[in-house]
Design an enzyme around this catalytic site. Structure first.
Site, PDB file in Angstrom:
ATOM      1  N   THR A 106      -3.558   0.635   1.714  1.00 25.73           N
ATOM      2  CA  THR A 106      -4.342  -0.394   0.866  1.00 25.73           C
ATOM      3  C   THR A 106      -5.390   0.822   0.084  1.00 25.73           C
ATOM      4  O   THR A 106      -6.386   1.017   0.539  1.00 25.73           O
ATOM      5  CB  THR A 106      -5.149  -1.379   1.647  1.00 25.73           C
ATOM      6  OG1 THR A 106      -4.218  -2.043   2.096  1.00 25.73           O
ATOM      7  CG2 THR A 106      -5.999  -1.953   0.529  1.00 25.73           C
ATOM      8  N   LYS A 182      -1.985  -5.302  -3.721  1.00 25.80           N
ATOM      9  CA  LYS A 182      -2.575  -5.939  -2.616  1.00 25.80           C
ATOM     10  C   LYS A 182      -3.728  -5.998  -3.028  1.00 25.80           C
ATOM     11  O   LYS A 182      -4.816  -7.019  -2.593  1.00 25.80           O
ATOM     12  CB  LYS A 182      -2.354  -4.286  -2.063  1.00 25.80           C
ATOM     13  CG  LYS A 182      -3.003  -4.690  -0.927  1.00 25.80           C
ATOM     14  CD  LYS A 182      -2.214  -4.854   0.334  1.00 25.80           C
ATOM     15  CE  LYS A 182      -2.519  -5.042   1.384  1.00 25.80           C
ATOM     16  NZ  LYS A 182      -3.096  -3.541   2.347  1.00 25.80           N
ATOM     17  N   LYS A 250     -14.092  -1.862   4.080  1.00 24.50           N
ATOM     18  CA  LYS A 250     -12.931  -1.150   3.419  1.00 24.50           C
ATOM     19  C   LYS A 250     -12.506  -1.515   1.665  1.00 24.50           C
ATOM     20  O   LYS A 250     -12.839  -1.668   0.880  1.00 24.50           O
ATOM     21  CB  LYS A 250     -11.907  -1.009   4.595  1.00 24.50           C
ATOM     22  CG  LYS A 250     -10.929   0.700   3.523  1.00 24.50           C
ATOM     23  CD  LYS A 250     -10.052   0.753   4.164  1.00 24.50           C
ATOM     24  CE  LYS A 250      -9.219   0.214   4.804  1.00 24.50           C
ATOM     25  NZ  LYS A 250      -8.148  -0.340   4.311  1.00 24.50           N
TER      26      LYS A 250
END
Lengths: 314, 314
Positions: A106, A182, A250
C-alpha cells in the site's frame, strides 16, 4: 519432477520478495498452481519455512529475481518497495528483460507512478497491484487485487494474478490508479474501525448489552464491513493482532500526506488517525486494530469484556 | 363497515400524532391490519391526505387520543414529544387509563426516561420505541423498532408493533434503552455518511472513475451500509432529500450532548457533526444528507457528477 504450467511448456518462474503472512500465502498459492516459485525474506526463518513447504529459497532479492519472469513484491510500504527495486542491492538492474514487477504494498499513488516510470525506463514492466483480503484469503489464492498498468504488464503478470486472486480489478493502464483505489478503501476502513470502537465503547459506557448492540447494529443502517468484522474481537476481549494498529498509523498517514498534497480536507480520516496514534503511543501499536476500543474505555472509564487483559502500559 | 381486529372483537383504536413521511406510512400500515386509526398532524393538509386514504382525522392531539388504546407519537424530537404529552394541550392528562404511549422520535435516553416516569405516574404505559428503516419500509409495515418498556406497555402496544414493524427488538423493561440503541446506530450512520462523502469526493479529486470506485468499495472491506446506500445519489448528482442534512445536525447533536454529559470523548462523531453543520450553514440543510459530498467538492475543487445542480447558496 518439473511442475507443469497450464500450457505444458516450461513453468513460469515467479519470485516473491517478502514472505510475511500475506507473501507466504501468495507464494504458496502460486506454487500450488504450478508456477516455479523462489522466495526471499529479510528474516531467514521465513525462507526456511517456505523451503519446508517445498518452495525454493534465495539468499537475496537479486538472487530470487535473477531468472524470474514475474517478481511479486509484498513488502510493507513504498520506501521498502523502492529499496527492493533501486536500493544498493536493488533488483531492477538485474531483472530479466521483459519481466514484470508486481508491487503489492500500500503506497501513495505518486510513489507508485514514480517507481513504475523508473522501472519502465530500464525495460521492465510494472504492475501497480495493491491487495485486499487478509492472510486467510492470501493462503487460499482468493485475494482481491486492485491493479493498473500497461497491457504488457497485465499479460506477463497473468499467471501470478490468476493464482493469487479471487478477483482482479483492472483499473486502467497507468500505475498509480491501483494505489489510489486502495487508499480510498483504507480511508474508509480506518474510519469505520475507529467509529465501530467509538460506538461500541459508548454503548458499554451506558451499560447496554453489547451482544445485543452487535445484533441490532449489524441488522441496521449503522452497519459496516469493519463493524461486523472487528467488534467480535472486542466482545471476546481478544486483541491478538489479525491486523495491527500500526497498519492504520501507516495507511491513514499516507491518506493525510496525499490529502495535504492535493489540498483536500479529510476531517474524518484525520480524527481517526489521531486515535490510532494515541493507541500506538499508549503501547498498543502491535495489538489488533480493534484495540482502539480499549483506548476509548481507558479515556472514559467504560468497562469492556476482558478488560483485565489490558496491556501493561495502560 | 366495522374493521375486524384479529380476535374479531371491537377494533383496537390507535391514534397517530405526526403524519409526516414516517407517521403516514405507520398509520396506513395499522389501518391495513384492521386497527381503527385516528390521525393528527400540525399541518391540516396531512390530515386531509390521511382522510382521503380512508383514515379518521382529528383536530387536535387530545381529540385524536381521546378514545385510543394506543397512541403512536411520530414527531421530530424529544421536545416535541414532551409537548405532545405534557404541553398546554398535552394528551397525558386525558388519555384513557391503561392506554400506551409509543414514542418513536429519536431522543436522548435521559429524556425518554423522564417522559416515561411522568407518564407512568399518571397511570399510562410508555413504550420507548425509536424506529429505523425509512419511509418506504414505514409504508410497507416493515420498520425496525428498537423498543424498551414494561411488560404491560409491550402487551398493550403489540397490535400496533405487529402492524408497523418487520422486526421488533425487545431491549428490556426500562424506557431509555431503546433510545440509547438508536443513538448508537445514529452515531455510526452519521459518521459513515460523512466518511462515504469524504472518500468518494477524494476519489473525484484524484480523477478516478467513480462508478468503478463504487463497484470496488462495495465489494471490499471499506464498505458500509451507508456507503452502499448514499453514494448512488452522488453518482446520479441527485440531492433530492430522502433524509436531510438537518436530521444528522439533530442526531449527532444529541450524541454530543449525551457524550458530554457522560464524559465520553467522540472525536469521530464530533468531526462528522462539524461537516453537517457546515453543509447546513452553506444552505444545504434541507437537501439529502449525501450533500456532504458537495461540501467536500466545494472545499477542494473536486468535480462531482451533476455539479451544475449545486444550490444557489454555494
Amino acid at each position: 519432477m518439473m511442475p507443469l504450467s497450464e500450457n505444458s511448456g516450461p513453468a513460469v518462474i515467479a519470485a516473491v520478495i517478502g514472505l510475511g503472512s500475506m507473501g507466504m500465502g501468495m507464494a504458496l498459492s502460486m506454487k500450488r498452481k504450478g508456477l516455479d516459485v523462489v522466495g526471499y525474506d529479510i528474516t531467514p526463518g521465513a525462507v526456511d519455512r517456505f523451503v519446508a513447504e517445498g518452495g525454493r529459497g534465495a539468499a537475496s532479492p537479486a538472487d530470487a529475481a535473477a531468472d524470474a519472469d514475474i517478481v511479486v513484491s509484498v513488502v510493507v510500504n513504498g520506501a521498502q518497495t523502492e529499496s527492493v527495486l533501486f536500493g544498493p542491492q536493488g533488483i531492477a538492474a538485474t531483472m530479466k528483460a521483459d519481466a514484470v514487477f508486481i508491487s503489492s504494498a500500500t503506497m501513495d499513488p505518486a510513489v507508485a507512478r514514480n517507481l513504475a516510470e523508473r522501472a519502465e525506463a530500464l525495460g521492465l514492466h510494472y504492475l501497480d497491484a495493491p491487495i485486499s483480503g487478509g492472510a486467510a484469503k492470501a493462503a487460499r489464492g482468493e485475494l482481491t487485487i486492485m491493479a493498473s498498468g500497461s497491457r504488457k504488464a497485465f499479460e506477463t503478470a497473468r499467471p501470478a494474478l490468476d493464482a493469487m486472486a479471487g478477483k482482479v480489478y483492472e483499473l486502467g493502464n497507468a500505475a498509480g490508479t491501483g494505489a489510489a483505489f486502495k487508499m480510498i478503501n483504507q480511508l474508509l476502513a480506518g474510519v469505520h474501525i475507529a467509529a465501530a470502537c467509538e460506538a461500541i465503547t459508548f454503548a458499554a459506557k451506558q451499560g447496554l448489552d453489547l451482544d445485543k448492540v452487535y445484533e441490532v447494529i449489524t441488522a441496521s443502517a449503522g452497519n459496516s464491513w469493519m463493524f461486523e468484522n472487528r467488534v467480535p474481537h472486542i466482545l471476546a476481549g481478544d486483541y491478538a493482532p489479525l491486523s495491527s494498529i500500526e497498519i492504520f498509523v501507516k495507511d491513514l498517514g499516507i491518506v493525510q500526506d496525499m490529502a495535504r498534497s492535493e489540498r483536500y480536507p479529510t476531517p474524518l480520516a484525520a480524527a481517526a488517525l489521531q486515535m490510532y496514534l494515541a493507541a500506538a503511543g499508549a503501547g498498543m501499536g502491535r495489538d489488533d486494530d480493534s484495540s482502539l476500543a480499549r483506548l476509548y474505555a481507558k479515556l472514559s472509564g467504560a468497562e469492556l469484556p476482558g478488560s483485565a487483559k489490558e496491556p501493561q502500559s495502560l
